[in-house]
Design a protein around this motif. Sequence first.
Motif, PDB file in Angstrom:
ATOM      1  N   GLU A 102      -3.942 -96.925  48.695  1.00  0.00           N
ATOM      2  CA  GLU A 102      -4.335 -97.172  49.938  1.00  0.00           C
ATOM      3  C   GLU A 102      -4.906 -95.879  50.604  1.00  0.00           C
ATOM      4  O   GLU A 102      -4.362 -95.085  50.872  1.00  0.00           O
ATOM      5  N   LYS A 139      -0.054 -98.822  43.416  1.00  0.00           N
ATOM      6  CA  LYS A 139      -1.003 -99.360  44.455  1.00  0.00           C
ATOM      7  C   LYS A 139      -1.702 -98.191  45.295  1.00  0.00           C
ATOM      8  O   LYS A 139      -0.989 -97.284  45.404  1.00  0.00           O
ATOM      9  N   ASP A 179      -1.020-106.387  45.309  1.00  0.00           N
ATOM     10  CA  ASP A 179      -2.002-106.334  46.213  1.00  0.00           C
ATOM     11  C   ASP A 179      -1.476-107.512  47.438  1.00  0.00           C
ATOM     12  O   ASP A 179      -1.825-107.437  48.487  1.00  0.00           O
ATOM     13  N   GLN A 180      -0.494-108.429  46.890  1.00  0.00           N
ATOM     14  CA  GLN A 180      -0.243-109.414  47.977  1.00  0.00           C
ATOM     15  C   GLN A 180       1.026-109.157  48.585  1.00  0.00           C
ATOM     16  O   GLN A 180       1.723-109.460  49.266  1.00  0.00           O
ATOM     17  N   TRP A 181       1.839-107.843  47.940  1.00  0.00           N
ATOM     18  CA  TRP A 181       2.762-107.411  48.328  1.00  0.00           C
ATOM     19  C   TRP A 181       2.846-106.297  49.456  1.00  0.00           C
ATOM     20  O   TRP A 181       2.123-105.411  49.276  1.00  0.00           O
ATOM     21  N   ASN A 182       3.465-106.448  50.715  1.00  0.00           N
ATOM     22  CA  ASN A 182       3.151-105.622  51.861  1.00  0.00           C
ATOM     23  C   ASN A 182       4.592-105.355  52.338  1.00  0.00           C
ATOM     24  O   ASN A 182       4.708-105.623  53.713  1.00  0.00           O
ATOM     25  N   PRO A 199       8.575-106.183  45.937  1.00  0.00           N
ATOM     26  CA  PRO A 199       8.257-107.231  47.150  1.00  0.00           C
ATOM     27  C   PRO A 199       8.951-106.650  48.523  1.00  0.00           C
ATOM     28  O   PRO A 199       8.522-107.151  49.454  1.00  0.00           O
ATOM     29  N   ARG A 221      -7.771-102.462  40.443  1.00  0.00           N
ATOM     30  CA  ARG A 221      -7.502-102.392  42.127  1.00  0.00           C
ATOM     31  C   ARG A 221      -7.652-101.070  42.404  1.00  0.00           C
ATOM     32  O   ARG A 221      -6.795-100.510  43.103  1.00  0.00           O
ATOM     33  N   PRO A 278       1.561-109.197  41.327  1.00  0.00           N
ATOM     34  CA  PRO A 278       0.446-109.098  42.139  1.00  0.00           C
ATOM     35  C   PRO A 278       0.818-108.086  43.285  1.00  0.00           C
ATOM     36  O   PRO A 278       0.953-108.660  44.342  1.00  0.00           O
TER      37      PRO A 278
END
Length: 193
Positions: free
Chosen positions: A67, A65, A24-27, A76, A149, A22
């Motif tokens: 951005e 990812k 998109d949930q890791w920042n 993570p 994504r 996931p």
Amino acid sequence: MDLTRFQQQLKGTSSKARPLPPVDQWNPDFCGDINLTIALDGRWFYEGSPIGRASLVQLFASVLKREGDKYFLVTPVEKVVITVEDTPFLITQWEKEEGGFKDGSTYVFTTQTGDVVRLERAGQLELRVPPKAIQDPEATPIPYLCVRRDLWARLHQNTYYQLLEQAKEVTSGSCTQFKIQSNGTSFVLGEIT
């Protein structure tokens, strides 16, 4: 950033039997650049040398990812920027899966990293002008396919020409489009004005 340490952080996050991590949930905090490049031809390079292990490339592709205009590999706890010369994925294979919908077929594509993408909805395929290094003299737009994504794939030239043989030629006014039907939706592979 050490590629080996990054790989260790990803151990157990993805496999063929499980869904993608996931990301998109890791920042995580930004940790800098890594000398990793995805070339125009879809090959992955680390510090100028090709990454020869397909399993390693698949692992890194699973934690990619985007951005804005930048691409990152994320875990993570870490986030590193990489260089992508055009798109992170290249469509290298396709098949036409029969049955199931109005026209009876769905196109299924496979990327150089083994990702499988079913062409099922509008907006999933769009025409774009490719980078100058691979443009034809007229800079004709070619198809790009959304893998996941906001990560896109360019169709390999051979794949593109094979699909054009499947396309129906539709002329309207001064424009001729080449279309395929997939999952009951019409998709434009190219056009001539």
